[in-house]
Design a protein around this motif. Structure first.
Motif, PDB file in Angstrom:
ATOM      1  N   LYS A  23      -9.272  12.466   7.162  1.00 10.76           N
ATOM      2  CA  LYS A  23      -9.331  12.988   5.788  1.00 10.76           C
ATOM      3  C   LYS A  23      -8.024  12.728   5.047  1.00 10.76           C
ATOM      4  CE  LYS A  23     -12.384  16.796   7.119  1.00 10.76           C
ATOM      5  NZ  LYS A  23     -12.458  18.278   7.239  1.00 10.76           N
ATOM      6  N   ALA A  24      -6.924  12.637   5.799  1.00 10.12           N
ATOM      7  CA  ALA A  24      -5.611  12.358   5.211  1.00 10.12           C
ATOM      8  C   ALA A  24      -5.302  10.865   5.201  1.00 10.12           C
ATOM      9  CB  ALA A  24      -4.529  13.109   5.988  1.00 10.12           C
ATOM     10  N   GLY A  25      -6.245  10.050   5.693  1.00 16.18           N
ATOM     11  CA  GLY A  25      -6.035   8.608   5.716  1.00 16.18           C
ATOM     12  C   GLY A  25      -5.194   8.142   6.884  1.00 16.18           C
ATOM     13  N   ILE A  26      -5.197   8.914   7.971  1.00 17.66           N
ATOM     14  CA  ILE A  26      -4.400   8.607   9.160  1.00 17.66           C
ATOM     15  C   ILE A  26      -5.319   8.640  10.371  1.00 17.66           C
ATOM     16  CG2 ILE A  26      -2.527   9.469  10.647  1.00 17.66           C
ATOM     17  CD1 ILE A  26      -1.351  10.829   8.161  1.00 17.66           C
ATOM     18  N   THR A  27      -4.968   7.878  11.401  1.00 17.53           N
ATOM     19  CA  THR A  27      -5.684   7.992  12.669  1.00 17.53           C
ATOM     20  C   THR A  27      -4.710   8.509  13.723  1.00 17.53           C
ATOM     21  OG1 THR A  27      -5.170   5.754  13.430  1.00 17.53           O
ATOM     22  CG2 THR A  27      -7.181   6.026  12.104  1.00 17.53           C
ATOM     23  N   SER A  58      -0.938  -3.964  22.384  1.00 20.33           N
ATOM     24  CA  SER A  58      -1.609  -2.855  21.698  1.00 20.33           C
ATOM     25  C   SER A  58      -0.830  -2.437  20.459  1.00 20.33           C
ATOM     26  CB  SER A  58      -1.773  -1.653  22.629  1.00 20.33           C
ATOM     27  OG  SER A  58      -2.576  -1.990  23.730  1.00 20.33           O
ATOM     28  N   MET A  59       0.488  -2.364  20.582  1.00 24.75           N
ATOM     29  CA  MET A  59       1.307  -1.999  19.428  1.00 24.75           C
ATOM     30  C   MET A  59       1.242  -3.076  18.363  1.00 24.75           C
ATOM     31  SD  MET A  59       3.102   0.153  17.779  1.00 24.75           S
ATOM     32  CE  MET A  59       3.206   1.438  19.017  1.00 24.75           C
ATOM     33  N   ALA A  60       1.218  -4.329  18.757  1.00 24.62           N
ATOM     34  CA  ALA A  60       1.117  -5.421  17.782  1.00 24.62           C
ATOM     35  C   ALA A  60      -0.173  -5.300  16.978  1.00 24.62           C
ATOM     36  CB  ALA A  60       1.182  -6.767  18.494  1.00 24.62           C
ATOM     37  N   GLN A  61      -1.278  -4.996  17.659  1.00 25.40           N
ATOM     38  CA  GLN A  61      -2.555  -4.825  16.955  1.00 25.40           C
ATOM     39  C   GLN A  61      -2.509  -3.637  16.004  1.00 25.40           C
ATOM     40  OE1 GLN A  61      -5.497  -4.542  20.042  1.00 25.40           O
ATOM     41  NE2 GLN A  61      -5.641  -6.756  20.294  1.00 25.40           N
ATOM     42  N   LEU A  62      -1.964  -2.518  16.481  1.00 26.24           N
ATOM     43  CA  LEU A  62      -1.870  -1.327  15.643  1.00 26.24           C
ATOM     44  C   LEU A  62      -1.010  -1.596  14.409  1.00 26.24           C
ATOM     45  CD1 LEU A  62      -2.320   1.690  15.090  1.00 26.24           C
ATOM     46  CD2 LEU A  62      -0.325   2.144  16.536  1.00 26.24           C
ATOM     47  N   LEU A  63       0.143  -2.205  14.610  1.00 28.09           N
ATOM     48  CA  LEU A  63       1.024  -2.496  13.477  1.00 28.09           C
ATOM     49  C   LEU A  63       0.383  -3.487  12.508  1.00 28.09           C
ATOM     50  CD1 LEU A  63       4.483  -2.648  15.269  1.00 28.09           C
ATOM     51  CD2 LEU A  63       3.625  -0.833  13.764  1.00 28.09           C
ATOM     52  N   GLY A  64      -0.372  -4.438  13.035  1.00 29.82           N
ATOM     53  CA  GLY A  64      -1.092  -5.370  12.163  1.00 29.82           C
ATOM     54  C   GLY A  64      -2.082  -4.639  11.270  1.00 29.82           C
ATOM     55  N   ARG A  65      -2.831  -3.710  11.866  1.00 30.79           N
ATOM     56  CA  ARG A  65      -3.789  -2.910  11.067  1.00 30.79           C
ATOM     57  C   ARG A  65      -3.051  -2.042  10.045  1.00 30.79           C
ATOM     58  NH1 ARG A  65      -6.139  -2.222  16.159  1.00 30.79           N
ATOM     59  NH2 ARG A  65      -5.328  -0.096  16.319  1.00 30.79           N
ATOM     60  N   GLY A  70      -1.344  -1.198   4.284  1.00 33.34           N
ATOM     61  CA  GLY A  70      -0.217  -0.880   3.416  1.00 33.34           C
ATOM     62  C   GLY A  70       0.607   0.304   3.882  1.00 33.34           C
ATOM     63  N   LEU A  71       0.595   0.603   5.182  1.00 31.53           N
ATOM     64  CA  LEU A  71       1.327   1.753   5.704  1.00 31.53           C
ATOM     65  C   LEU A  71       2.695   1.404   6.266  1.00 31.53           C
ATOM     66  CD1 LEU A  71      -1.603   3.609   7.503  1.00 31.53           C
ATOM     67  CD2 LEU A  71      -0.652   4.028   5.216  1.00 31.53           C
ATOM     68  N   VAL A  72       2.856   0.163   6.731  1.00 29.15           N
ATOM     69  CA  VAL A  72       4.163  -0.273   7.254  1.00 29.15           C
ATOM     70  C   VAL A  72       4.523  -1.618   6.638  1.00 29.15           C
ATOM     71  CG1 VAL A  72       3.944   0.950   9.463  1.00 29.15           C
ATOM     72  CG2 VAL A  72       3.211  -1.440   9.302  1.00 29.15           C
ATOM     73  N   ARG A  73       5.809  -1.886   6.692  1.00 25.23           N
ATOM     74  CA  ARG A  73       6.294  -3.206   6.261  1.00 25.23           C
ATOM     75  C   ARG A  73       7.249  -3.725   7.326  1.00 25.23           C
ATOM     76  NH1 ARG A  73       7.739  -0.052   2.462  1.00 25.23           N
ATOM     77  NH2 ARG A  73       9.768   0.805   2.130  1.00 25.23           N
ATOM     78  N   ARG A  74       7.327  -5.026   7.409  1.00 26.44           N
ATOM     79  CA  ARG A  74       8.223  -5.677   8.366  1.00 26.44           C
ATOM     80  C   ARG A  74       9.301  -6.422   7.586  1.00 26.44           C
ATOM     81  NH1 ARG A  74       4.978  -6.804  13.370  1.00 26.44           N
ATOM     82  NH2 ARG A  74       2.857  -6.192  12.863  1.00 26.44           N
ATOM     83  N   GLU A  75      10.492  -6.374   8.136  1.00 27.91           N
ATOM     84  CA  GLU A  75      11.575  -7.170   7.563  1.00 27.91           C
ATOM     85  C   GLU A  75      12.374  -7.771   8.711  1.00 27.91           C
ATOM     86  OE1 GLU A  75      14.908  -4.254   6.151  1.00 27.91           O
ATOM     87  OE2 GLU A  75      12.958  -3.403   5.638  1.00 27.91           O
ATOM     88  N   PRO A  76      12.936  -8.926   8.496  1.00 23.70           N
ATOM     89  CA  PRO A  76      13.678  -9.581   9.583  1.00 23.70           C
ATOM     90  C   PRO A  76      14.851  -8.723  10.045  1.00 23.70           C
ATOM     91  CG  PRO A  76      13.439 -11.045   7.688  1.00 23.70           C
ATOM     92  CD  PRO A  76      12.949  -9.693   7.269  1.00 23.70           C
ATOM     93  N   ASP A  90       5.785   3.705   1.008  1.00 21.07           N
ATOM     94  CA  ASP A  90       5.600   4.946   0.258  1.00 21.07           C
ATOM     95  C   ASP A  90       4.208   5.519   0.484  1.00 21.07           C
ATOM     96  OD1 ASP A  90       8.176   4.846  -0.749  1.00 21.07           O
ATOM     97  OD2 ASP A  90       7.588   3.897  -2.637  1.00 21.07           O
ATOM     98  N   ALA A  91       3.216   4.641   0.612  1.00 23.70           N
ATOM     99  CA  ALA A  91       1.841   5.111   0.853  1.00 23.70           C
ATOM    100  C   ALA A  91       1.760   5.897   2.158  1.00 23.70           C
ATOM    101  CB  ALA A  91       0.875   3.924   0.894  1.00 23.70           C
ATOM    102  N   ALA A  92       2.436   5.434   3.190  1.00 21.71           N
ATOM    103  CA  ALA A  92       2.435   6.147   4.469  1.00 21.71           C
ATOM    104  C   ALA A  92       3.171   7.474   4.344  1.00 21.71           C
ATOM    105  CB  ALA A  92       3.068   5.293   5.558  1.00 21.71           C
ATOM    106  N   LEU A  93       4.310   7.454   3.665  1.00 24.54           N
ATOM    107  CA  LEU A  93       5.096   8.680   3.505  1.00 24.54           C
ATOM    108  C   LEU A  93       4.289   9.760   2.775  1.00 24.54           C
ATOM    109  CD1 LEU A  93       8.556   7.090   2.631  1.00 24.54           C
ATOM    110  CD2 LEU A  93       7.913   8.261   4.757  1.00 24.54           C
TER     111      LEU A  93
END
Length: 136
Positions: A23-27, A58-65, A70-76, A90-93
């Protein structure tokens, strides 16, 4: 056997928590990542896998989803060009407070009818069982 009852309770709590979190948009699977990054931290995928207690794929798949949602971002990473640093958007926060409320609702329902003394005793038993298993 108490361990069977506890395992069943764990599944029920996971199901109820996941239902409320959606309901909060989280799993529930996203929780370790959200908690690890909630205060503006930036971590590598391998750090997040270790924190969550899952394998790298498993973490790679989760982070990809999560990135697609739009919940996480990657930077070098400045320190290691082969890895990226993951942070929350911000959407995740914005989903963190409703997510906490969802988990509190499940916890409140599960604890209904228990006194504070009951809960302290229950917690001590569960903690002792966890320590017994973790000792191996």
């Amino acid at each position: 056997m108490p361990t069977i009852v506890i395992a069943h309770l764990g599944r029920l709590l996971t199901r109820a928590s996941d239902h409320e979190l959606r309901k909060a948009g989280i799993t529930a699977s996203q929780l370790p990542v959200l908690v690890a990054l909630k205060d503006g931290e930036r971590r590598t995928q391998s750090d997040l896998a270790r924190i969550a207690g899952v394998e790298q794929p498993s973490m790679a798949q989760l982070l990809g989803r999560m990135e697609r949602e739009g919940l996480v971002r990657r930077e070098p990473s400045i320190d290691d060009r082969r890895s990226s640093l993951i942070s929350l958007t911000d959407a995740a926060l914005q989903r963190l407070a409703p997510g906490r409320d969802a988990l509190r609702a499940v916890d409140t329902k599960a604890r209904s009818g228990f006194t504070e003394a009951d809960l302290r005793l229950f917690h001590s038993f569960i903690a002792r069982m966890a320590n017994n298993i973790a000792a191996d």
